[in-house]
Design a protein around this motif. Structure first.
Motif, PDB file in Angstrom:
ATOM      1  N   LEU A 164      -7.699  -1.057  -1.013  1.00 33.65           N
ATOM      2  CA  LEU A 164      -7.144  -2.320  -0.547  1.00 33.65           C
ATOM      3  C   LEU A 164      -8.209  -3.341  -0.165  1.00 33.65           C
ATOM      4  O   LEU A 164      -8.172  -4.485  -0.612  1.00 33.65           O
ATOM      5  CB  LEU A 164      -6.220  -2.068   0.643  1.00 33.65           C
TER       6      LEU A 164
ATOM      7  N   GLY B 272      -0.706   5.419   3.084  1.00 32.60           N
ATOM      8  CA  GLY B 272      -0.743   4.049   2.601  1.00 32.60           C
ATOM      9  C   GLY B 272       0.012   3.096   3.507  1.00 32.60           C
ATOM     10  O   GLY B 272      -0.475   2.001   3.833  1.00 32.60           O
TER      11      GLY B 272
ATOM     12  N   THR C 203       0.833  -1.204   0.000  1.00 33.52           N
ATOM     13  CA  THR C 203       0.000   0.000   0.000  1.00 33.52           C
ATOM     14  C   THR C 203       0.867   1.253   0.000  1.00 33.52           C
ATOM     15  O   THR C 203       0.425   2.330   0.368  1.00 33.52           O
ATOM     16  CB  THR C 203      -0.922   0.031   1.235  1.00 33.52           C
TER      17      THR C 203
ATOM     18  N   ASN D 279      -4.708   6.952  -3.219  1.00 34.50           N
ATOM     19  CA  ASN D 279      -3.784   5.995  -2.636  1.00 34.50           C
ATOM     20  C   ASN D 279      -4.416   4.611  -2.622  1.00 34.50           C
ATOM     21  O   ASN D 279      -5.620   4.459  -2.428  1.00 34.50           O
ATOM     22  CB  ASN D 279      -3.415   6.398  -1.199  1.00 34.50           C
ATOM     23  N   TYR D 280      -3.578   3.590  -2.791  1.00 36.85           N
ATOM     24  CA  TYR D 280      -4.106   2.239  -2.863  1.00 36.85           C
ATOM     25  C   TYR D 280      -4.781   1.824  -1.560  1.00 36.85           C
ATOM     26  O   TYR D 280      -5.658   0.951  -1.562  1.00 36.85           O
ATOM     27  CB  TYR D 280      -2.993   1.248  -3.204  1.00 36.85           C
ATOM     28  N   SER D 281      -4.393   2.444  -0.461  1.00 36.58           N
ATOM     29  CA  SER D 281      -4.980   2.062   0.820  1.00 36.58           C
ATOM     30  C   SER D 281      -6.497   2.181   0.815  1.00 36.58           C
ATOM     31  O   SER D 281      -7.182   1.437   1.522  1.00 36.58           O
ATOM     32  CB  SER D 281      -4.400   2.933   1.937  1.00 36.58           C
TER      33      SER D 281
ATOM     34  N   GLY E 119      -0.761   0.051  -6.037  1.00 33.59           N
ATOM     35  CA  GLY E 119      -0.696  -0.894  -4.933  1.00 33.59           C
ATOM     36  C   GLY E 119      -1.178  -2.257  -5.371  1.00 33.59           C
ATOM     37  O   GLY E 119      -1.692  -2.444  -6.479  1.00 33.59           O
TER      38      GLY E 119
ATOM     39  N   GLY F 252      -1.660  -0.064   5.547  1.00 31.49           N
ATOM     40  CA  GLY F 252      -1.200  -1.422   5.282  1.00 31.49           C
ATOM     41  C   GLY F 252      -0.592  -2.086   6.495  1.00 31.49           C
ATOM     42  O   GLY F 252      -0.881  -3.250   6.801  1.00 31.49           O
TER      43      GLY F 252
END
Length: 232
Positions: free
Chosen positions: A39, A71, A8, A34-36, A13, A75
């Motif tokens: 997720l 992130g 993340t 952001n990938y967070s 991500g 994660g």
């Protein structure tokens, strides 16, 4: 060993599941957020597709930085929470190490690079020796000029391979380096599968962490710290 791996640390991500060194599945997307924030829906899709639950995993491997502050926090909090709830070990893996691990280069010096934003790079200097690859010093953040200087110092000792996951990242830097001594190797920006492999390697060596001892390596201070001023 079933391994759930998360990255993340960046916009690109990913989440992956592995059985030992075999990749069972991976989900990754690239977006402006952001990938967070994506997720958990990707994780749900992966687990449903593989008919697995979090309780089935023997190890949680997660990017420990450097990368996005938000992130990384999300994660790491997720992986540490799962490790605590299910009494399983956790492995914090450097995102730079995951970039470097994808390169088969035997050059004496390997330098993985990631985008640190603000016209800066995250990088580390890895030394290759027979049967081993180790980080020399600390992971760093640098401006393009500082990075060129660091690579110049490394190349004075012998050939250097720079490893990057973005072809455009070093477009303006590579022409400033000695092409006879410095090569660029491009690898995948989807890091979760490699994070899982590195986690499995640590498990075999008995070098895992528990949820309490795992922490992020931000390398650079957050915007809040950089902009903070003492009250008058």
């Amino acid at each position: 060993m079933l391994i759930l791996a998360l990255d993340t640390s960046s916009i690109t991500g990913s989440v992956a599941a592995l059985r030992d060194e075999t990749l069972l599945g991976v989900v990754s997307t690239r977006g402006l957020e952001n990938y967070s924030s994506r997720l958990f829906r990707h994780l749900d899709f992966l687990l449903q597709d593989l008919s697995l639950g979090l309780k089935d995993f023997d190890l949680f491997a997660v990017s420990a930085g450097p990368g996005s502050f938000t992130g990384l926090r999300v994660g790491l909090a997720a992986a540490k929470g799962w490790a605590e709830v299910y009494s399983k070990p956790v492995a914090g893996i450097s995102a730079l190490e995951a970039v470097a691990a994808q390169s088969p280069s035997c050059a004496p010096v390997l330098v993985p690079v990631l985008d640190a934003r603000r016209s800066q790079f995250y990088f580390g200097v890895y030394r290759n020796s027979p049967g081993a690859r180790s980080l020399d010093g600390d992971e760093r953040v640098a401006t393009p000029d500082e990075f060129v200087e660091a690579i110049g110092a490394c190349s004075a000792e012998g050939p250097v391979t720079i490893v990057a996951a973005d072809s455009a990242l070093l477009r303006d830097v590579m022409p400033r380096l000695d092409s006879a001594l410095v090569q660029l190797h491009l690898v995948s920006c989807v890091l979760a599968p490699t994070i899982g492999l590195l986690g499995y390697d640590r498990a075999r060596r008995g070098a895992l962490s528990d949820s309490l001892s795992l922490d992020a390596n931000y390398v650079r201070r957050s915007d809040a710290e950089l902009n903070w001023k003492c009250p008058q």
